[in-house]
Design a protein around this motif. Structure first.
Motif, PDB file in Angstrom:
ATOM      1  N   TRP A 319       7.382   2.704 -39.639  1.00 32.30           N
ATOM      2  CA  TRP A 319       8.038   4.305 -38.617  1.00 32.30           C
ATOM      3  C   TRP A 319       9.094   3.600 -37.940  1.00 32.30           C
ATOM      4  O   TRP A 319       8.678   2.534 -37.211  1.00 32.30           O
ATOM      5  CB  TRP A 319       7.310   4.972 -37.707  1.00 32.30           C
ATOM      6  N   MET A 320      10.421   3.768 -37.562  1.00 33.99           N
ATOM      7  CA  MET A 320      10.834   3.082 -36.597  1.00 33.99           C
ATOM      8  C   MET A 320      10.840   2.697 -35.016  1.00 33.99           C
ATOM      9  O   MET A 320      10.945   1.758 -34.471  1.00 33.99           O
ATOM     10  CB  MET A 320      12.841   3.722 -36.517  1.00 33.99           C
ATOM     11  N   MET A 321       9.480   3.664 -34.923  1.00 34.04           N
ATOM     12  CA  MET A 321       9.003   3.512 -33.178  1.00 34.04           C
ATOM     13  C   MET A 321       8.475   2.026 -33.512  1.00 34.04           C
ATOM     14  O   MET A 321       7.775   1.518 -32.263  1.00 34.04           O
ATOM     15  CB  MET A 321       7.886   4.008 -32.626  1.00 34.04           C
ATOM     16  N   THR A 394       7.793  11.572 -28.671  1.00 34.82           N
ATOM     17  CA  THR A 394       9.085  11.409 -30.068  1.00 34.82           C
ATOM     18  C   THR A 394       8.242  12.068 -31.458  1.00 34.82           C
ATOM     19  O   THR A 394       6.869  12.682 -31.801  1.00 34.82           O
ATOM     20  CB  THR A 394       9.237  10.711 -30.133  1.00 34.82           C
ATOM     21  N   GLY A 395       8.718  12.455 -32.600  1.00 36.28           N
ATOM     22  CA  GLY A 395       8.335  12.553 -33.461  1.00 36.28           C
ATOM     23  C   GLY A 395       8.778  14.334 -33.972  1.00 36.28           C
ATOM     24  O   GLY A 395       9.071  14.705 -34.942  1.00 36.28           O
ATOM     25  N   ILE A 419      10.977  11.885 -26.008  1.00 37.71           N
ATOM     26  CA  ILE A 419      12.797  10.971 -26.218  1.00 37.71           C
ATOM     27  C   ILE A 419      12.669  11.374 -28.122  1.00 37.71           C
ATOM     28  O   ILE A 419      12.094  11.301 -28.698  1.00 37.71           O
ATOM     29  CB  ILE A 419      11.925   9.671 -26.223  1.00 37.71           C
ATOM     30  N   SER A 420      13.751  11.517 -28.199  1.00 37.10           N
ATOM     31  CA  SER A 420      14.859  11.623 -29.389  1.00 37.10           C
ATOM     32  C   SER A 420      15.924  10.440 -30.102  1.00 37.10           C
ATOM     33  O   SER A 420      16.540  10.897 -28.881  1.00 37.10           O
ATOM     34  CB  SER A 420      15.041  13.378 -29.387  1.00 37.10           C
ATOM     35  N   GLY A 421      15.301  10.477 -31.719  1.00 40.54           N
ATOM     36  CA  GLY A 421      17.235   9.599 -31.861  1.00 40.54           C
ATOM     37  C   GLY A 421      16.448   9.526 -33.267  1.00 40.54           C
ATOM     38  O   GLY A 421      16.828  10.517 -33.931  1.00 40.54           O
ATOM     39  N   GLY A 422      16.454   7.993 -33.841  1.00 38.04           N
ATOM     40  CA  GLY A 422      15.204   8.431 -35.096  1.00 38.04           C
ATOM     41  C   GLY A 422      16.209   6.862 -35.588  1.00 38.04           C
ATOM     42  O   GLY A 422      16.295   6.242 -35.386  1.00 38.04           O
ATOM     43  N   SER A 427      16.896   4.463 -31.688  1.00 37.18           N
ATOM     44  CA  SER A 427      16.459   4.168 -30.900  1.00 37.18           C
ATOM     45  C   SER A 427      16.916   5.357 -30.827  1.00 37.18           C
ATOM     46  O   SER A 427      16.749   6.100 -31.568  1.00 37.18           O
ATOM     47  CB  SER A 427      17.712   3.416 -30.622  1.00 37.18           C
ATOM     48  N   CYS A 428      16.730   6.098 -29.513  1.00 39.12           N
ATOM     49  CA  CYS A 428      17.499   7.426 -29.238  1.00 39.12           C
ATOM     50  C   CYS A 428      18.503   8.237 -28.503  1.00 39.12           C
ATOM     51  O   CYS A 428      19.308   6.827 -27.867  1.00 39.12           O
ATOM     52  CB  CYS A 428      16.180   7.831 -27.658  1.00 39.12           C
ATOM     53  N   LYS A 615       5.833  14.167 -40.053  1.00 42.56           N
ATOM     54  CA  LYS A 615       6.670  15.015 -39.750  1.00 42.56           C
ATOM     55  C   LYS A 615       6.230  16.034 -40.710  1.00 42.56           C
ATOM     56  O   LYS A 615       6.710  15.607 -42.096  1.00 42.56           O
ATOM     57  CB  LYS A 615       7.756  14.419 -40.040  1.00 42.56           C
TER      58      LYS A 615
HETATM   59  C1  LIG Z   1      13.390   8.346 -31.492  1.00 43.75           C
HETATM   60  C2  LIG Z   1      12.609   9.092 -32.486  1.00 43.75           C
HETATM   61  O1  LIG Z   1      13.555  10.380 -32.508  1.00 43.75           O
HETATM   62  C3  LIG Z   1      11.748   9.046 -33.402  1.00 43.75           C
HETATM   63  C4  LIG Z   1      11.761   9.859 -34.720  1.00 43.75           C
HETATM   64  O2  LIG Z   1      11.089  11.094 -34.476  1.00 43.75           O
HETATM   65  O3  LIG Z   1      11.630   9.704 -35.188  1.00 43.75           O
END
Ligand SMILES: CC(=O)CC(=O)O
Length: 653
Positions: A319-321, A394-395, A419-422, A427-428, A615
């Motif tokens: 996962w990107m986190m 997040t997630g 926080i939200s991005g992906g 990043s966000c 998710k």
């Molecule tokens: C920062 C994110 O948005 C992480 C995610 O939900 O995948």
């Protein structure tokens, strides 16, 4: 419960004056000869003059490397823009900037394996790995992969690969063989790191058979390097084709001064994979400069991570986190790595860890917070969390009620940042900020340098109205491309199909009067009964308040020339979806959201399908109830759960 127009938390004056953001604002004011009295003025300046903002950030964060004299070229074209086109830098050099005897990383494999590594020890391990990779002729651009737990050797292998310009790509060892082959089969790594097994929920997990299939299925892999976790690396390596133990791989090399190949700003650093429930996962390539600058910005100016802070994010390295967490080294933070089940030890494990290492920033997912709520864990009562300054989530959207719970049950004086991005931007777009107030249910702000807006169907920016989350100007952590997408067409289609020259992220969201944001779910999962657009999170928020409901998923079913809302619930053992519970759920949704949100059908299911990163997969369930195929099951942690949605009699009338 707090009124929506009152913050649920704000930083104290003492804290505010000590934040990175305050220091950065002073620097920007001096350099720009202009006052930035609040976040909003700084944010506007950062998107109006991005070249100044990103260049100031480079200096503030002390990026190691040559910046060159141009910060941004061709800034009007989202895809043509080039940040720092003359720069030469190396991501790993920036992460390995400290050499001392304090802790660079700590690691818990649940409560079974506990380790600490100083900055010297980390640098020594990277040096030996780097020499072994060079001896193996690993060159710039070659891929090095990890099918690895989130443990120190994973970080060290990534740093060794990136230090010499090779590209790191990883997924976690709970991926099935098809999932791993779908990913690494596309990116063709030359080296593959794996463990000799791992711990999950107190039990050892054997991956020998999976590794035999993966190693044989990847002709590009020349060596599989087995990292000891369960103390059986020698025996394990004998059973897996092309395998050697880590000890043999680095055996004859003695730690020495590290080499760092400085590369261009966009030189590939990571390949991440989209969760890919609608086809093969996309291979998203991120560069050295963009990843580094964006993470430095988010860690320092938003999350307020300082050197010496203990930074924790619960993530696997699929996962990107994980990539986000690891970059914390560049701010001098100590990484708290954890592998295993976050609910091990009755849900206490992560809080024992947070207390033991005086965690400063605790990152997790909204689902984990819901899970804690349901088992009524009270970290505030049971643990010393005096060093904790922030909780990140997040997630999926963190609902307003969960904000209340975090402040009640974890700690009242923390910056709770949803926080939200992906993966697409590693990043966000919108996130938290230690200098700003927190309002229930809202992400605190748009990221500095991120020209994020919410657009209505006519493509106009709106505030206080739901719409598409877009980004109208280039930013450094846009992917440098997709792997194997020579003409860039897959990349264009993924983000630029809906609006010309504007990034459309696929989130359905709203900008609030506080300049914060609410995310209502993915736009492709938006429900549309009677032509009213409803974000799925609006329904989850209501359903999650029921103790009897462990999890839920809501989708639209095509029905009589319209769409009807169908809610599936997974109930706690011993609970039943009787008329009383159904009526209570409907009532709660009707009063808490609107009559339009009330599901036409509520159906109990034994399980809810999820990706390996946790998710829920609304689109896959929607396909199944319409009899359509789900093209890539390998992204799912529990693909068998999809069967529960096939040909349901309740959906025939
Ligand atoms: C920062 C994110 O948005 C992480 C995610 O939900 O995948």
């Amino acid at each position: 419960m707090h009124a929506a127009d009152h913050p649920i938390w704000q930083p104290s004056p003492a804290r505010l004056s000590a934040t990175h953001l305050t220091a950065f604002t002073r620097l920007a004011e001096t350099l720009d000869n202009q006052r930035y009295p609040d976040y909003s003025s700084l944010w506007h300046a950062s998107i109006e003059r991005p070249e100044r903002f990103w260049s100031q950030l480079w200096d503030y964060a002390g990026v190691i490397g040559d910046k060159g004299s141009v910060a941004l070229e061709d800034k009007d074209g989202m895809r043509a823009a080039r940040f720092f086109p003359q720069a030469a830098l190396n991501y790993a050099e920036n992460l390995l900037r400290r050499r001392d005897d304090t802790l660079a990383m700590v690691f818990w494999g649940e409560d079974k394996v506990k380790r600490e590594l100083t900055w010297w020890e980390l640098s020594d391990l990277v040096s030996r790995l780097q020499q072994a990779m060079l001896a193996h002729d690993i060159a710039e651009g070659d891929r090095v992969a990890g099918y690895m737990p989130n443990m120190p050797e994973t970080v060290a292998a990534m740093l060794a690969a990136s230090s010499i310009g090779a590209v790191w790509t990883s997924c976690s060892p709970d991926f099935g063989t098809d999932g791993a082959l779908d990913r690494f089969g596309q990116t063709a790594p030359r080296l593959l790191f794996c463990p000799d097994g791992y711990w999950y929920n107190g039990k050892q997990v054997d991956i020998a058979e999976k590794m035999q299939i993966i190693s044989s299925g990847l002709p590009s892999v020349e060596k599989v390097i087995v990292v000891p976790y369960l103390e059986r690396a020698d025996a394990f390596a004998e059973t897996v084709p092309k395998a050697v133990t880590l000890e043999r791989f680095v055996g004859s090399f003695v730690a020495s001064e590290l080499l760092f190949r400085r590369v261009g700003f966009n030189h590939p650093l990571f390949i991440l994979y989209s969760s890919g429930t609608t086809g093969k996962p996309k291979c998203i390539v991120h560069g050295h400069g963009g990843t580094l600058l964006q993470h430095l910005k988010e860690h320092q100016l938003h999350a307020d991570v300082h050197a010496g802070d203990r930074l924790f994010y619960f993530s696997t390295c699929g996962w990107m986190m994980w990539n986000w967490l690891v970059s914390g080294l560049a701010s001098g933070a100590t990484l708290m790595l954890f592998d295993g089940s976050p609910f091990a030890k009755g849900g206490h494990i992560l809080w024992q860890y947070a207390e033991a290492y005086r965690c400063a920033q605790f990152g997790t997912s909204a689902k984990y917070i819901d899970g804690l709520k349901k088992i009524d864990l009270q970290p505030k009562r049971d643990y010393d969390l005096s060093c904790l300054r922030a909780v990140f989530s997040t997630g999926s959207p963190l609902v307003a009620e969960s904000f209340d719970w975090v402040y009640d049950a974890i700690k009242d004086d923390i910056n709770l940042a949803s926080i939200s991005g992906g993966t697409d931007i590693v990043s966000c777009f919108a996130l938290g900020c230690a200098s700003l107030p927190v309002y229930r249910g809202e992400l605190q702000c748009r990221g500095l340098g991120m020209a994020v807006e919410i657009w209505n169907d006519a493509g106009q920016p709106v505030v206080g109205e739901k719409g598409e989350l877009v980004c109208t100007k280039p930013f450094p952590s846009m992917p440098v491309g997709f792997w194997g997408d020579a003409d860039g067409e897959k990349y264009r289609k993924a983000y630029f199909e809906r609006f010309d020259n504007v990034w459309c992220h696929g989130d359905y969201a709203e900008l609030t009067e506080h300049d914060g944001m609410i995310i209502y779910g993915r736009s492709d999962a938006v429900l549309n009964p009677g032509g009213v657009r409803i974000g799925t999170a609006e329904i989850y928020r209501q359903v999650e308040t029921f103790d009897a409901v462990l999890d839920s998923i809501v989708v639209g079913q095509r029905w009589q020339d319209d769409e009807r809302v169908v809610l599936f619930v997974k109930l706690r053992d011993g609970c039943e979806l009787d008329q009383t519970l159904q009526a209570a759920i409907r009532d709660k949704i009707k009063n808490g959201a609107s009559p339009r949100h009330v599901p036409a059908k509520i159906i109990a299911v034994a399980d809810i399908p999820k990706t390996i990163s946790g998710k829920i997969v609304e689109l896959a369930v929607k396909n199944v109830i319409h009899g359509l195929p789900v093209t890539n099951l390998t992204a799912l942690a529990n693909p068998e759960a999809l069967q529960l949605f096939v040909d349901l009699p309740e959906l025939q009338d």
